[in-house]
Design a protein around this motif. Structure first.
Motif, PDB file in Angstrom:
ATOM      1  N   ILE A 259       0.939  21.789   4.778  1.00 36.67           N
ATOM      2  CA  ILE A 259      -0.325  21.988   4.073  1.00 36.67           C
ATOM      3  C   ILE A 259      -1.372  22.565   5.012  1.00 36.67           C
ATOM      4  O   ILE A 259      -2.161  23.442   4.642  1.00 36.67           O
ATOM      5  N   VAL A 260      -1.396  22.095   6.259  1.00 40.04           N
ATOM      6  CA  VAL A 260      -2.351  22.613   7.233  1.00 40.04           C
ATOM      7  C   VAL A 260      -2.106  24.105   7.482  1.00 40.04           C
ATOM      8  O   VAL A 260      -3.049  24.911   7.522  1.00 40.04           O
ATOM      9  N   ILE A 261      -0.845  24.485   7.651  1.00 38.54           N
ATOM     10  CA  ILE A 261      -0.518  25.896   7.876  1.00 38.54           C
ATOM     11  C   ILE A 261      -0.910  26.734   6.661  1.00 38.54           C
ATOM     12  O   ILE A 261      -1.503  27.821   6.792  1.00 38.54           O
ATOM     13  N   GLU A 262      -0.602  26.243   5.476  1.00 37.11           N
ATOM     14  CA  GLU A 262      -0.932  26.971   4.245  1.00 37.11           C
ATOM     15  C   GLU A 262      -2.440  27.182   4.111  1.00 37.11           C
ATOM     16  O   GLU A 262      -2.907  28.283   3.777  1.00 37.11           O
TER      17      GLU A 262
ATOM     18  N   TYR B 129      -6.893  43.016  17.255  1.00 33.21           N
ATOM     19  CA  TYR B 129      -7.351  41.730  16.736  1.00 33.21           C
ATOM     20  C   TYR B 129      -6.272  40.665  16.879  1.00 33.21           C
ATOM     21  O   TYR B 129      -5.082  40.963  16.915  1.00 33.21           O
ATOM     22  N   GLU B 130      -6.725  39.415  16.930  1.00 32.99           N
ATOM     23  CA  GLU B 130      -5.780  38.317  17.033  1.00 32.99           C
ATOM     24  C   GLU B 130      -6.343  37.082  16.344  1.00 32.99           C
ATOM     25  O   GLU B 130      -7.567  36.898  16.253  1.00 32.99           O
ATOM     26  N   ILE B 131      -5.450  36.270  15.822  1.00 32.47           N
ATOM     27  CA  ILE B 131      -5.820  34.999  15.197  1.00 32.47           C
ATOM     28  C   ILE B 131      -5.002  33.903  15.863  1.00 32.47           C
ATOM     29  O   ILE B 131      -3.768  33.965  15.896  1.00 32.47           O
ATOM     30  N   TRP B 132      -5.698  32.919  16.409  1.00 33.68           N
ATOM     31  CA  TRP B 132      -5.032  31.787  17.045  1.00 33.68           C
ATOM     32  C   TRP B 132      -5.112  30.584  16.108  1.00 33.68           C
ATOM     33  O   TRP B 132      -6.135  30.336  15.464  1.00 33.68           O
ATOM     34  N   MET B 133      -4.030  29.846  16.039  1.00 27.77           N
ATOM     35  CA  MET B 133      -4.004  28.631  15.248  1.00 27.77           C
ATOM     36  C   MET B 133      -3.552  27.487  16.137  1.00 27.77           C
ATOM     37  O   MET B 133      -2.501  27.568  16.778  1.00 27.77           O
ATOM     38  N   GLY B 134      -4.343  26.410  16.201  1.00 28.65           N
ATOM     39  CA  GLY B 134      -3.972  25.256  17.004  1.00 28.65           C
ATOM     40  C   GLY B 134      -4.529  23.981  16.390  1.00 28.65           C
ATOM     41  O   GLY B 134      -5.751  23.816  16.296  1.00 28.65           O
ATOM     42  N   TYR B 135      -3.654  23.083  15.949  1.00 29.04           N
ATOM     43  CA  TYR B 135      -4.083  21.835  15.307  1.00 29.04           C
ATOM     44  C   TYR B 135      -3.202  20.680  15.775  1.00 29.04           C
ATOM     45  O   TYR B 135      -1.996  20.849  16.004  1.00 29.04           O
ATOM     46  N   ASP B 136      -3.826  19.505  15.889  1.00 30.24           N
ATOM     47  CA  ASP B 136      -3.101  18.267  16.169  1.00 30.24           C
ATOM     48  C   ASP B 136      -3.195  17.355  14.954  1.00 30.24           C
ATOM     49  O   ASP B 136      -4.279  17.160  14.394  1.00 30.24           O
ATOM     50  N   LEU B 137      -2.054  16.773  14.570  1.00 27.11           N
ATOM     51  CA  LEU B 137      -2.005  15.840  13.446  1.00 27.11           C
ATOM     52  C   LEU B 137      -1.383  14.529  13.921  1.00 27.11           C
ATOM     53  O   LEU B 137      -0.200  14.516  14.304  1.00 27.11           O
ATOM     54  N   ASP B 138      -2.161  13.472  13.893  1.00 23.40           N
ATOM     55  CA  ASP B 138      -1.648  12.180  14.340  1.00 23.40           C
ATOM     56  C   ASP B 138      -0.593  11.677  13.357  1.00 23.40           C
ATOM     57  O   ASP B 138      -0.803  11.677  12.137  1.00 23.40           O
ATOM     58  N   ALA B 139       0.543  11.250  13.888  1.00 21.64           N
ATOM     59  CA  ALA B 139       1.654  10.814  13.047  1.00 21.64           C
ATOM     60  C   ALA B 139       1.279   9.592  12.210  1.00 21.64           C
ATOM     61  O   ALA B 139       1.759   9.445  11.074  1.00 21.64           O
ATOM     62  N   LEU B 140       0.435   8.709  12.736  1.00 23.84           N
ATOM     63  CA  LEU B 140       0.028   7.530  11.972  1.00 23.84           C
ATOM     64  C   LEU B 140      -0.826   7.928  10.767  1.00 23.84           C
ATOM     65  O   LEU B 140      -0.696   7.350   9.684  1.00 23.84           O
ATOM     66  N   ASP B 141      -1.693   8.924  10.965  1.00 19.35           N
ATOM     67  CA  ASP B 141      -2.489   9.423   9.832  1.00 19.35           C
ATOM     68  C   ASP B 141      -1.586  10.049   8.775  1.00 19.35           C
ATOM     69  O   ASP B 141      -1.830   9.917   7.573  1.00 19.35           O
TER      70      ASP B 141
ATOM     71  N   MET C 136       1.426   9.150   8.109  1.00 14.93           N
ATOM     72  CA  MET C 136       2.108   8.069   7.404  1.00 14.93           C
ATOM     73  C   MET C 136       1.232   7.485   6.303  1.00 14.93           C
ATOM     74  O   MET C 136       1.725   7.015   5.276  1.00 14.93           O
ATOM     75  N   GLU C 137      -0.085   7.543   6.486  1.00 13.81           N
ATOM     76  CA  GLU C 137      -1.001   6.930   5.542  1.00 13.81           C
ATOM     77  C   GLU C 137      -1.539   7.902   4.500  1.00 13.81           C
ATOM     78  O   GLU C 137      -2.180   7.477   3.534  1.00 13.81           O
ATOM     79  N   ASN C 138      -1.303   9.190   4.689  1.00 15.77           N
ATOM     80  CA  ASN C 138      -1.860  10.188   3.783  1.00 15.77           C
ATOM     81  C   ASN C 138      -0.834  11.262   3.501  1.00 15.77           C
ATOM     82  O   ASN C 138      -0.448  12.016   4.388  1.00 15.77           O
TER      83      ASN C 138
ATOM     84  N   ASP D 234       0.849  -1.197   0.000  1.00 13.45           N
ATOM     85  CA  ASP D 234       0.000   0.000   0.000  1.00 13.45           C
ATOM     86  C   ASP D 234       0.884   1.247   0.000  1.00 13.45           C
ATOM     87  O   ASP D 234       1.916   1.303   0.666  1.00 13.45           O
ATOM     88  N   LYS D 235       0.506   2.235  -0.782  1.00 11.27           N
ATOM     89  CA  LYS D 235       1.253   3.490  -0.852  1.00 11.27           C
ATOM     90  C   LYS D 235       0.424   4.620  -0.247  1.00 11.27           C
ATOM     91  O   LYS D 235      -0.790   4.526  -0.106  1.00 11.27           O
ATOM     92  N   LYS D 236       1.114   5.690   0.072  1.00 13.25           N
ATOM     93  CA  LYS D 236       0.404   6.866   0.564  1.00 13.25           C
ATOM     94  C   LYS D 236      -0.514   7.426  -0.520  1.00 13.25           C
ATOM     95  O   LYS D 236      -0.272   7.268  -1.705  1.00 13.25           O
ATOM     96  N   ASP D 237      -1.569   8.088  -0.068  1.00 14.41           N
ATOM     97  CA  ASP D 237      -2.385   8.816  -1.022  1.00 14.41           C
ATOM     98  C   ASP D 237      -1.556   9.927  -1.641  1.00 14.41           C
ATOM     99  O   ASP D 237      -0.546  10.362  -1.096  1.00 14.41           O
ATOM    100  N   LEU D 238      -2.010  10.417  -2.788  1.00 13.15           N
ATOM    101  CA  LEU D 238      -1.336  11.553  -3.401  1.00 13.15           C
ATOM    102  C   LEU D 238      -1.439  12.772  -2.489  1.00 13.15           C
ATOM    103  O   LEU D 238      -2.461  12.979  -1.828  1.00 13.15           O
ATOM    104  N   ALA D 239      -0.390  13.571  -2.462  1.00 17.70           N
ATOM    105  CA  ALA D 239      -0.383  14.777  -1.611  1.00 17.70           C
ATOM    106  C   ALA D 239      -1.158  15.898  -2.279  1.00 17.70           C
ATOM    107  O   ALA D 239      -0.630  16.965  -2.591  1.00 17.70           O
TER     108      ALA D 239
END
Length: 284
Positions: free
Chosen positions: A103-106, A80-92, A94-96, A6-11
Motif C-alpha cells: 500500500i505504501v508503494i502504491e 530527473y530522479e525520484i527517491w523512495m525511502g520508508y520504514d514500517l515498524d513490524a509491530l505497527d 501487526m496492528e493495522n 482484538d483484530k486488525k483494522d480494516l485494510a
C-alpha cells in the motif's frame, strides 16, 4: 464473561484524490523503440540520429551525384530522479491491516511519482516547443484557436496520431462554444440528459484535461493547450527499482525498509520541436 480478541483494522486507507497519469503515459508511444541496449550506465540513454538526406535532380546520360547517409548515436542524460525511502515498524503492521508495504508503494507512485512525471513532461514540451502562440481563449474563439493549431500542423507536414492536452478553463470554453454539437442521451438508469462532453475534435484528436497543478508549471505562462503528435517525445525511465529489506535484517529495530530510485526524463527529439504547438496566455 466472553473475551473478544482484538483484530486488525480494516485494510482501508483514507486516500487523497489523485487522477492517473494525464501526460507521461499518453506520450509513451514515443519510447517504444528504446531498447535495454540503448541505456548507458545508470541515467543515460543513447538515441539514433540520421542525417545526410538531399534533394538531387536526376541527370540523363550522366553521372548522378550520391549523398552519404550517416547514422549516429547521441547520448542523453536523464535529468530527473525520484527517491523512495520508508520504514514500517513490524509491530505497527501487526496492528493495522492497511500499514503494508504494498500500500505504501502504491500510494507513493500515485501521489508522488505520477504527478511529478506529468509535470516534467509538460515542462519539457514547452521548453522545446518551436511554435508558441500567445492568445486569450474565450468561449467564442476556442474552436478557432484549435483550427489555427491544426492548420499549422498541416502546413508543416506534421502527421501521425495527435493528442491535445488542455486546461480546465480551455475545456470549459470549448464545451460551451455554440458551434460544438450537443446530443440528447439516455443513460443506463433511463435518465434523460444532455451530453456536452468534448472527448475528441474532428473525430481524430483526443482532448485530455490536465489538472492545473500539473499543467500550469511554467513561469510567466498560463497554458491553454498543447497539441502534439503522440510520438513527438520519449518518456524514458531507468533504474526504476524497488527493494524491500525485511524487518529481520534491521539491526536497530524491527522495521521493514522500502527503498527505490527512478531516473527519468522526457526526451524531445531535435526534429520534433516544430511539432509541439503551445497556446498560452501571458501572466499579468
Amino acid at each position: 464473561m466472553a473475551i473478544a480478541l482484538d483484530k486488525k483494522d480494516l485494510a482501508i486507507v483514507d486516500k487523497e484524490f489523485r487522477v492517473e497519469s494525464k501526460v507521461w503515459d499518453v506520450l509513451g508511444m514515443g519510447a517504444k523503440d528504446i531498447q535495454e541496449s540503448d541505456f548507458v550506465g545508470a541515467n543515460e540513454v543513447r538515441v539514433n540520429k540520421i542525417s545526410g538526406f538531399q534533394q538531387i535532380a536526376y541527370q540523363r546520360n550522366a553521372d548522378n551525384a550520391r549523398a552519404k547517409v550517416t547514422m549516429t548515436k547521441q547520448t542523453l542524460k536523464l535529468e530527473y530522479e525520484i527517491w523512495m525511502g520508508y520504514d514500517l515498524d513490524a509491530l505497527d503492521q501487526m496492528e493495522n491491516g492497511a500499514y503494508d508495504t504494498s500500500i505504501v508503494i502504491e500510494e507513493h507512485v500515485r501521489k508522488v511519482a505520477i504527478p511529478q512525471k506529468d509535470i516534467t513532461a509538460i515542462e519539457r514540451l514547452v521548453e522545446h516547443s518551436a511554435k508558441q502562440v500567445e492568445e486569450t481563449i474565450t468561449t467564442a474563439n476556442s474552436l478557432t484557436a484549435f483550427d489555427a493549431a491544426e492548420q499549422y500542423m498541416t502546413d508543416q507536414e506534421i502527421t501521425g496520431n495527435m493528442v491535445m492536452f488542455v486546461s480546465s478553463d480551455y475545456y470549459r470554453n470549448l464545451k460551451n462554444n455554440d458551434k460544438v454539437s450537443k446530443t440528447f442521451t439516455t443513460n443506463t438508469m433511463q435518465i434523460n440528459g444532455i451530453d456536452r462532453r468534448v472527448g475528441m475534435l474532428d473525430n481524430e484528436i483526443p482532448i485530455i484535461q490536465v489538472p492545473k497543478s500539473r499543467l500550469q508549471v511554467v513561469d510567466g505562462k498560463i497554458i491553454n493547450f498543447i497539441l502534439v503528435p503522440l510520438e513527438v517525445a520519449a518518456p524514458i525511465e531507468k533504474f526504476n527499482d524497488v527493494t524491500i529489506i525485511p524487518a529481520s535484517s534491521d539491526r536497530d529495530g524491527y522495521r521493514d525498509t522500502i527503498k527505490g530510485l527512478n531516473y527519468y526524463d522526457l526526451i524531445v527529439f531535435d526534429n520534433a520541436t516544430i511539432a509541439i504547438y503551445v497556446s498560452y496566455e501571458e501572466v499579468v
